[in-house]
Design an enzyme around this catalytic site. Structure first.
Site, short mmCIF file in Angstrom:
data_model
loop_
_atom_site.label_atom_id
_atom_site.label_comp_id
_atom_site.label_asym_id
_atom_site.label_seq_id
_atom_site.Cartn_x
_atom_site.Cartn_y
_atom_site.Cartn_z
CE LYS A 85 -6.65 8.47 8.20
NZ LYS A 85 -7.12 7.44 8.95
CD GLU A 136 -6.86 5.18 2.41
OE1 GLU A 136 -7.73 5.49 2.97
OE2 GLU A 136 -5.63 4.96 2.97
CE LYS A 170 -3.23 2.46 3.03
NZ LYS A 170 -4.24 2.46 4.13
CG ASP A 214 -9.79 7.40 6.67
OD1 ASP A 214 -8.77 7.17 6.24
OD2 ASP A 214 -9.96 7.68 8.07
NE ARG A 270 -10.98 -1.31 3.48
CZ ARG A 270 -11.31 -1.68 4.96
NH1 ARG A 270 -12.38 -2.45 4.78
NH2 ARG A 270 -10.91 -1.33 5.84
CG ASP A 325 -1.90 5.14 4.93
OD1 ASP A 325 -1.76 3.94 5.66
OD2 ASP A 325 -3.04 5.39 4.27
N1 BES Z 1 -4.40 4.19 7.05
C1 BES Z 1 -5.74 4.15 7.83
C2 BES Z 1 -5.36 2.92 8.50
C3 BES Z 1 -4.58 3.10 9.99
C4 BES Z 1 -4.88 4.12 10.80
C5 BES Z 1 -3.18 2.55 10.00
C6 BES Z 1 -3.99 4.28 11.79
C7 BES Z 1 -2.71 2.63 11.08
C8 BES Z 1 -2.82 3.67 12.03
C9 BES Z 1 -6.68 3.62 6.71
O1 BES Z 1 -6.88 4.14 5.56
C10 BES Z 1 -7.88 3.78 7.46
O2 BES Z 1 -8.12 4.99 7.77
N2 BES Z 1 -8.83 2.92 7.73
C11 BES Z 1 -10.10 3.14 8.24
C12 BES Z 1 -11.17 2.10 7.61
C13 BES Z 1 -12.62 2.28 8.22
C14 BES Z 1 -12.88 3.73 7.74
C15 BES Z 1 -13.36 1.28 7.70
C16 BES Z 1 -9.94 2.77 9.91
O3 BES Z 1 -9.20 1.79 10.08
O4 BES Z 1 -10.55 3.48 10.67
ZN ZN Z 2 -7.77 5.91 5.26
ZN ZN Z 3 -4.93 4.59 4.80
#
Ligand code: BES
Ligand code: ZN
Ligand code: ZN
Length: 459
Positions: free
Chosen positions: A240, A312, A228, A310, A314, A251
């Site tokens: 966020k 994104e 990623k 957010d 996947r 990220d």
């Molecule tokens: N990059 C983030 C995940 C993340 C957050 C990894 C903090 C490590 C530390 C990802 O893109 C994300 O924001 N995922 C969301 C998904 C949700 C909206 C289904 C999450 O994990 O809150």
């Molecule tokens: Zn995200």
């Molecule tokens: Zn992310």
């Protein structure tokens, strides 16, 4: 920067690794000045505690590093390597009753402890240098450390200097070093060549989204690594909060990890056909950003309802995994800072991973323990498939409720990946310094996978 072993063996200081129950015997065999200094300092051979010992004239003649009692040792890997930061200037030669595996861990830990991120400010380098201990494969350890330090440098570099353009440049420079081939599909070409999800996520950013594709090696099994590469994750229109956005330069930790691992594989000359795919984009906000509720059709033809911009990672990975799976590699492995849920479940030190094949999971778990790269297997729990099926599209990128967030994200990726498939949901960041792991960007799961590759691919 790439830490290496000392090569000047002229004036070396013996560094005795010692467990608490061996300390008295060791001190009995050292000159009085050294033994009394150790006692006066209250040295107890605690895990990772190091002291330098004087001869009668006050000059350092030896040093000690504690290995700790066995239960303390389990708490702290790389404890011997920590001495790189605490011993005075000098070149040290490790001695003591150590197995080959312990010497290798000490040596790798030493190099990893000596890492500095000095792109924006001169950092005082580690002054204590180590001669490669007898019997270890010093070149291999240096190579592994170099791959890990590449990963750290890439993660630590802020998004302004490590956008999709610069990430591609880093991939090209790595490929050039090892004679690998690189191509990339950038911007509108993503639409023309059917990568709609990568384009949708990255189209609002100034630096164009892209798919970076590296190929190396022409014999042996085919291994495809996918990382990623979200160079900054604002969350998109589902922005966020500041506290969650602060660290989002990391990220692209999955991309950084696969590039570090590719460095190790290529430098070690493994007999395999390697492909590295990095979907890279900045998840940013502008009038042309993708929106919550949009339904996107992926490269594979599956439709995805965007319930949260957010989620994104996947999306970009889906198109990259599909593309990689089109040539049916022998193994596909993805690394991604995919979910906050993974961090909540296992914390920052453990890399949760998923494997379609039990024997692959076992090999990775064993490899992880050998190389001090801790992992924990998670389940591709089929009954949760229903959670990623929204009704009006094939897939939902952000199931409501948030139950099992790391698992549902992994199940989403599995719909697009080749089989067999391994997926790591990593954190990519060390929040507080630990032996061999300074605060900041860190690779996770790469060394464990490298150790397991002979088993996974019959090398
Ligand atoms: N990059 C983030 C995940 C993340 C957050 C990894 C903090 C490590 C530390 C990802 O893109 C994300 O924001 N995922 C969301 C998904 C949700 C909206 C289904 C999450 O994990 O809150
Ligand atoms: Zn995200
Ligand atoms: Zn992310």
């Amino acid at each position: 920067m790439t830490p290496t072993f000392a090569t000047d063996t002229e004036t070396t200081i013996p560094l005795h690794a010692v467990a608490p129950d061996g300390l008295d015997d060791l001190l009995a065999n050292l000159p009085d000045s050294a033994a009394s200094w150790s006692r006066a300092q209250g040295f107890k051979a605690g895990s990772g505690v190091a002291i330098a010992l004087p001869g009668p004239d006050g000059v350092i003649i030896a040093a000690l590093v504690g290995m700790g009692a066995p239960d303390a040792r389990a708490r702290d890997r790389f404890q011997i390597g920590k001495a790189a930061s605490t011993l005075p200037d000098g070149t040290y030669a490790l001695t003591g009753d150590l197995t080959l595996a312990e010497k290798e861990e000490a040596a790798l830990g030493w190099l990893l402890e000596s890492y500095r991120f000095d792109r924006y400010k001169d950092q005082s380098p580690a002054k204590a240098a180590l001669i490669a201990p007898d019997g270890i494969d010093a070149g291999r350890i240096e190579t592994i450390a170099a791959g890990e330090c590449l990963t750290r440098d890439l993660i630590n570099t802020p998004a302004a200097d490590m956008g999709p353009t610069e990430l591609e440049a880093a991939a090209r420079s790595l490929a050039q070093t090892f004679g690998a081939k690189v191509s990339s599909i950038v911007g509108e070409a993503l639409i023309e060549q059917n990568f709609p999800l990568i384009h949708a996520v990255g189209r609002a950013a100034e630096k164009a989204p892209r798919l970076i594709d590296i190929r190396w090696g022409n014999e042996g099994p085919a291994l495809t690594l996918v990382g990623k590469g979200i160079c900054f994750d604002t969350g998109g229109l589902n922005i966020k909060p500041g506290s969650s956005m602060g660290l989002m330069k990391k990220d692209m930790g999955g991309a950084a990890t696969v590039l570090g691992l590719a460095h190790m594989i290529m430098a070690l000359g493994l007999k395999l056909r390697l492909r590295v795919l990095i979907p890279s984009a900045e998840n940013n906000i502008a009038g042309n950003a993708f929106r919550p509720g949009d339904i996107l059709t992926s490269r594979k033809g599956l439709t995805v309802e965007v319930n949260n911009t957010d989620a994104e990672g996947r999306l970009v990975l889906a198109d990259a995994l599909t593309y990689g799976a089109e040539e049916d590699p022998d193994l596909m492995v993805s690394f991604a800072t995919l979910t906050g849920a993974a961090r909540v479940a296992v914390g920052p030190d453990l890399a949760p991973f998923y494997a379609t094949d039990d024997s692959h999971a076992a090999a990775i778990t064993t490899g992880a323990a050998q190389v001090a790269d801790p992992v924990w297997r998670m389940p591709f729990h089929a009954p949760y498939e229903a959670m990623i099926e929204p009704g009006i599209a094939d897939l939902d990128n952000a199931p409501s409720g948030g139950f099992a967030g790391s698992i549902t994200a992994a199940l989403f990726l599995k719909r697009f990946a080749a089989n067999p498939y391994v997926h790591y949901d990593i954190y990519g960041w060390c929040p507080t310094a630990k032996p061999g792991r300074p605060k900041g960007g860190v690779g996770q799961g790469a060394r464990a996978l490298l150790a397991a590759l002979p088993d996974l691919l019959d090398l």
